[in-house]
Design a protein around this motif. Structure first.
Motif, short mmCIF file in Angstrom:
data_model
loop_
_atom_site.label_atom_id
_atom_site.label_comp_id
_atom_site.label_asym_id
_atom_site.label_seq_id
_atom_site.Cartn_x
_atom_site.Cartn_y
_atom_site.Cartn_z
N SER A 45 0.84 -1.18 0.00
CA SER A 45 0.00 0.00 0.00
C SER A 45 0.89 1.24 0.00
N GLY A 46 0.57 2.19 -0.88
CA GLY A 46 1.35 3.43 -0.95
C GLY A 46 2.55 3.34 -1.87
N SER A 47 2.71 2.23 -2.60
CA SER A 47 3.91 2.08 -3.45
C SER A 47 3.78 2.78 -4.80
N GLY A 48 2.59 3.31 -5.12
CA GLY A 48 2.46 4.12 -6.34
C GLY A 48 1.64 3.49 -7.45
N LYS A 49 0.96 2.38 -7.18
CA LYS A 49 0.22 1.65 -8.22
C LYS A 49 -0.90 2.51 -8.82
N THR A 50 -1.74 3.04 -7.95
CA THR A 50 -2.87 3.85 -8.44
C THR A 50 -2.35 5.11 -9.13
N THR A 51 -1.32 5.71 -8.56
CA THR A 51 -0.74 6.92 -9.17
C THR A 51 -0.29 6.61 -10.59
N HIS A 205 -3.41 -6.48 -5.08
CA HIS A 205 -2.74 -7.16 -3.97
C HIS A 205 -3.16 -8.63 -3.98
N1 ATP Z 1 -3.73 13.17 -4.00
C1 ATP Z 1 -2.70 12.87 -3.21
N2 ATP Z 1 -2.19 13.79 -2.35
C2 ATP Z 1 -1.14 13.50 -1.56
N3 ATP Z 1 -0.51 12.30 -1.55
C3 ATP Z 1 -0.98 11.35 -2.36
C4 ATP Z 1 -2.11 11.58 -3.23
N4 ATP Z 1 -2.35 10.44 -3.93
C5 ATP Z 1 -1.42 9.54 -3.51
N5 ATP Z 1 -0.60 10.09 -2.59
C6 ATP Z 1 0.54 9.43 -1.94
O1 ATP Z 1 1.34 8.85 -2.96
C7 ATP Z 1 1.82 7.56 -2.56
C8 ATP Z 1 1.36 6.50 -3.56
O2 ATP Z 1 -0.05 6.38 -3.49
P1 ATP Z 1 -0.89 5.35 -4.40
O3 ATP Z 1 -2.32 5.66 -4.16
O4 ATP Z 1 -0.39 5.43 -5.78
O5 ATP Z 1 -0.47 3.94 -3.76
P2 ATP Z 1 -1.01 2.46 -4.08
O6 ATP Z 1 0.18 1.63 -4.41
O7 ATP Z 1 -2.11 2.54 -5.08
O8 ATP Z 1 -1.57 2.01 -2.66
P3 ATP Z 1 -2.84 1.05 -2.31
O9 ATP Z 1 -2.35 -0.35 -2.49
O10 ATP Z 1 -3.09 1.37 -0.85
O11 ATP Z 1 -3.98 1.43 -3.18
C9 ATP Z 1 1.30 7.34 -1.15
O12 ATP Z 1 2.30 7.72 -0.23
C10 ATP Z 1 0.13 8.29 -1.05
O13 ATP Z 1 -0.07 8.73 0.28
#
Ligand code: ATP
Ligand code: MG
Length: 240
Positions: A45-51, A205
């Protein structure tokens, strides 16, 4: 398009402002996706996948590096040009389905075609076809509140597929499904990948999803730490 590369990320970076600080969500990500991919981004979680998916789908812009989608570099592209590219080529599937509650299943799936301005008779055929792909023709008149989770997700797949996009981006598509429905939904996606050559890129995941992937990309702290395809290519080169 050269080598049928559909999405190409080069030195992609994304930082988000958080008060006085910057959160690094992606750091120097280099990834290419070709036609027919069935690939997954995995990682904590938080590794950047959604981003990454949001930037690849032109819903968000990088703070560094660049992304090219269907041969068109996104840097310098206007909002309107990005939206046109997205509407034409990319379908999205979200963890929470995001169906519109006041509309029927048919109307939900029809929605992206209305945005495209497709004439009514063509829309009807395309919607029936998409509902057939996911095996949910009998629920065309139902509203989302009358569906199970698996049925809702299949409607979301139909909505993503109805305009026959080249690429479907799916953010944790099975997170709200039980095991049986997860397998049904994945098998539907495998079928669409094989029959229509639609590329699927997931974030997940879920071990059930991972076992279906043709390519697994691991992210940690916004960096790619493993890419099964890059490793296969390296191995091939070593054998030659
Ligand atoms: N709009 C935003 N504003 C500030 N920080 C953000 C924002 N979106 C994401 N982040 C941060 O960027 C990092 C990557 O977030 P992301 O949502 O891409 O993770 P993820 O791998 O999709 O996690 P998960 O498995 O929980 O969905 C995290 O540290 C998150 O807190
Ligand atoms: Mg996420």
């Amino acid at each position: 398009m050269q080598d049928s590369v559909q999405i190409e990320a080069r030195h992609l970076c994304k930082t988000f402002p958080m008060g006085q600080q910057q959160v690094v969500a992606l750091e120097q990500v280099n990834l290419s996706f070709r036609e027919g991919e069935f690939a997954g981004l995995v990682g904590p979680s938080g590794s950047g996948k959604t981003t990454f998916l949001n930037i690849a789908g032109l819903l968000d812009v990088p703070t560094g590096g660049n992304i090219t989608v269907m041969g068109q570099p996104s840097d310098g592209a206007s909002h309107k040009a990005a939206a046109a590219l997205r509407n034409r080529h990319i379908g999205f599937i979200f963890q929470t389905f995001n169906l519109l509650p006041v509309y029927t299943v048919f109307e939900n799936v029809e929605f992206p075609l209305l945005l495209q301005g497709m004439p009514k008779s063509q829309r009807k055929d395309a919607v029936w076809q998409a509902l057939e792909w996911v095996g949910i023709l009998d629920k065309a008149k139902a509203r989302p509140s009358q569906l199970s989770g698996g049925q809702s997700q299949r409607v979301a797949i139909a909505r993503a597929m109805v305009k026959r996009p080249a690429i479907v981006l799916a953010d944790e598509p099975t997170a709200n499904l039980d095991a049986k429905n997860s397998h049904n939904v994945l098998q539907t996606m495998v079928k669409l990948n094989e029959e229509l050559k639609t590329s699927f890129i997931f974030s997940t995941h879920d071990e059930k999803v991972i076992q279906y992937l043709k390519r697994k990309i691991s992210l940690e702290d916004g960096r790619v730490v493993e890419d099964s395809e890059a490793e296969a290519r390296k191995h091939e080169a070593e054998l030659q």
